[in-house]
Design a protein around this motif. Structure first.
Motif, PDB file in Angstrom:
ATOM      1  N   TYR A  81      28.798  20.198  57.610  1.00 20.12           N
ATOM      2  CA  TYR A  81      27.367  20.110  57.309  1.00 20.12           C
ATOM      3  C   TYR A  81      26.683  21.449  57.537  1.00 20.12           C
ATOM      4  O   TYR A  81      27.124  22.276  58.339  1.00 20.12           O
ATOM      5  N   GLN A  83      23.097  23.200  58.800  1.00 20.85           N
ATOM      6  CA  GLN A  83      21.978  22.834  59.657  1.00 20.85           C
ATOM      7  C   GLN A  83      21.049  24.021  59.864  1.00 20.85           C
ATOM      8  O   GLN A  83      21.444  25.182  59.771  1.00 20.85           O
ATOM      9  N   LYS A  84      19.789  23.695  60.122  1.00 23.59           N
ATOM     10  CA  LYS A  84      18.795  24.668  60.542  1.00 23.59           C
ATOM     11  C   LYS A  84      18.273  24.223  61.903  1.00 23.59           C
ATOM     12  O   LYS A  84      18.154  23.017  62.167  1.00 23.59           O
ATOM     13  N   THR A  85      17.945  25.196  62.752  1.00 21.12           N
ATOM     14  CA  THR A  85      17.460  24.879  64.086  1.00 21.12           C
ATOM     15  C   THR A  85      16.108  25.547  64.307  1.00 21.12           C
ATOM     16  O   THR A  85      15.938  26.736  64.005  1.00 21.12           O
ATOM     17  N   ARG A  91      17.089  20.219  65.618  1.00 22.20           N
ATOM     18  CA  ARG A  91      18.049  20.437  64.538  1.00 22.20           C
ATOM     19  C   ARG A  91      17.719  19.582  63.322  1.00 22.20           C
ATOM     20  O   ARG A  91      17.336  18.424  63.456  1.00 22.20           O
ATOM     21  N   GLN A  92      17.862  20.178  62.138  1.00 24.56           N
ATOM     22  CA  GLN A  92      17.770  19.431  60.891  1.00 24.56           C
ATOM     23  C   GLN A  92      19.045  19.690  60.100  1.00 24.56           C
ATOM     24  O   GLN A  92      19.360  20.837  59.767  1.00 24.56           O
ATOM     25  N   ILE A  93      19.787  18.633  59.821  1.00 23.00           N
ATOM     26  CA  ILE A  93      20.965  18.751  58.946  1.00 23.00           C
ATOM     27  C   ILE A  93      20.464  18.775  57.510  1.00 23.00           C
ATOM     28  O   ILE A  93      19.751  17.855  57.088  1.00 23.00           O
ATOM     29  N   HIS A 115      21.606  29.861  57.525  1.00 22.33           N
ATOM     30  CA  HIS A 115      21.792  28.556  58.157  1.00 22.33           C
ATOM     31  C   HIS A 115      23.110  28.583  58.930  1.00 22.33           C
ATOM     32  O   HIS A 115      23.917  29.507  58.778  1.00 22.33           O
ATOM     33  N   GLN A 204      23.542  12.159  64.584  1.00 22.54           N
ATOM     34  CA  GLN A 204      23.611  13.035  63.417  1.00 22.54           C
ATOM     35  C   GLN A 204      22.798  12.475  62.254  1.00 22.54           C
ATOM     36  O   GLN A 204      22.115  13.227  61.546  1.00 22.54           O
ATOM     37  N   ASP A 207      19.237  13.358  62.914  1.00 25.58           N
ATOM     38  CA  ASP A 207      18.939  14.757  62.616  1.00 25.58           C
ATOM     39  C   ASP A 207      18.929  15.027  61.116  1.00 25.58           C
ATOM     40  O   ASP A 207      18.306  15.984  60.656  1.00 25.58           O
ATOM     41  N   LEU A 208      19.602  14.214  60.365  1.00 27.98           N
ATOM     42  CA  LEU A 208      19.627  14.374  58.910  1.00 27.98           C
ATOM     43  C   LEU A 208      18.418  13.721  58.253  1.00 27.98           C
ATOM     44  O   LEU A 208      17.822  14.288  57.332  1.00 27.98           O
TER      45      LEU A 208
END
Length: 263
Positions: A81, A83-85, A91-93, A115, A204, A207-208
């Motif tokens: 995956y 992700q951005k933090t 966290r965003q997946i 990313h 997860q 976060d997604l």
């Protein structure tokens, strides 16, 4: 892949297709063929690219934000995956990658990773040099087009995810993601997938989908009550996919699965 697309692709690639598709990089070639028409010569050129194999454990970093990449990994097995933090650590997946997917075509054109890329499950990767990929693609218009289409389809999926998080309720949000994942796995497998275990934990999924783990748990229970999913050994499996599609009001147009039929 639809029957028409499959027939069209087979006519284009000719009788030499099977030997390439049965090789170690066959799943990568199948992924490109799922959206692009490639000659047997183009397919053989991909299969002849030098590569190394690398296995990585769940949560291992494949690429880090700010890094300048020199390689392009392709997933042979497992899931990964993007992700951005945020500055606060949230966290965003932002993307899920499945077997057959190239993980960093964008580094052919962009110098710096924007990313993080992590293994979701244990993954086996084919590692290509970006320089080798550049040399391969430059004189081959069909391959260059296949790379572009792959990048564009990922961008299309990203737009659908933005709509999913911004405008769908929690139930349809989760159902839509599960429908997409099932659809993409079936496409690369080129067969119906009845029992599919979702490789994401509740944390997860939260976060997604921009939800809390508690909200995810309640939403899964609601889907269980409809028969759309079931839990086996604490893992979620897809159940009645037709019910799942109805809940999500799912349309796969954004996946552009018929691109290979265009002549």
């Amino acid at each position: 892949m639809s029957q028409d697309v499959e027939q069209h692709s087979t006519h284009w690639v000719g009788d030499g297709q099977s030997s390439v598709l049965e090789g170690r990089l066959g799943i990568f070639v199948r992924k490109l063929l799922s959206h692009s028409r490639l000659s047997t010569d183009d397919q053989a050129a991909i299969a002849a690219l030098p590569f190394s194999l690398r296995s990585m454990e769940p949560n291992a970093y494949i690429l880090s934000e700010g890094e300048r990449a020199s390689i392009c990994p392709v997933i042979l097995s497992g899931f990964a995956y993007r992700q951005k933090t945020s500055a606060e650590g949230g966290r965003q997946i932002v993307a899920l990658k499945i077997p057959g997917d190239p993980l960093d075509f964008q580094s052919l054109y962009l110098q710096c990773a924007d990313h993080d890329l992590q293994a979701l499950t244990r993954v086996e990767l084919a590692i290509f040099s970006l320089k080798d990929l550049e040399k391969l693609v430059a004189p081959r218009p069909a391959l260059a087009r296949a790379v572009l289409i792959d990048i564009l389809i990922e961008a299309s999926i990203g737009r659908e995810w933005l709509l999913n998080i911004g405008r769908r309720n929690a139930l349809s949000r989760l159902a839509h993601l599960l429908c997409e994942l099932h659809c993409r796995v079936e496409q690369i497998a080129k067969k119906r997938i009845e029992a599919f275990e979702v490789p994401l934990t509740q944390e997860q999924l939260a976060d997604l989908l921009g939800l809390t783990p508690v909200h995810i748990n309640r939403t899964i229970k609601t889907l269980e009550e409809t028969g759309a999913v079931q839990r086996v050994n604490r893992r979620m499996q897809l159940g009645d996919v037709r019910t799942l599609r109805k809940i999500a009001e799912f349309s796969d147009i954004y996946l552009h699965q018929n691109e290979a039929s265009k002549g």
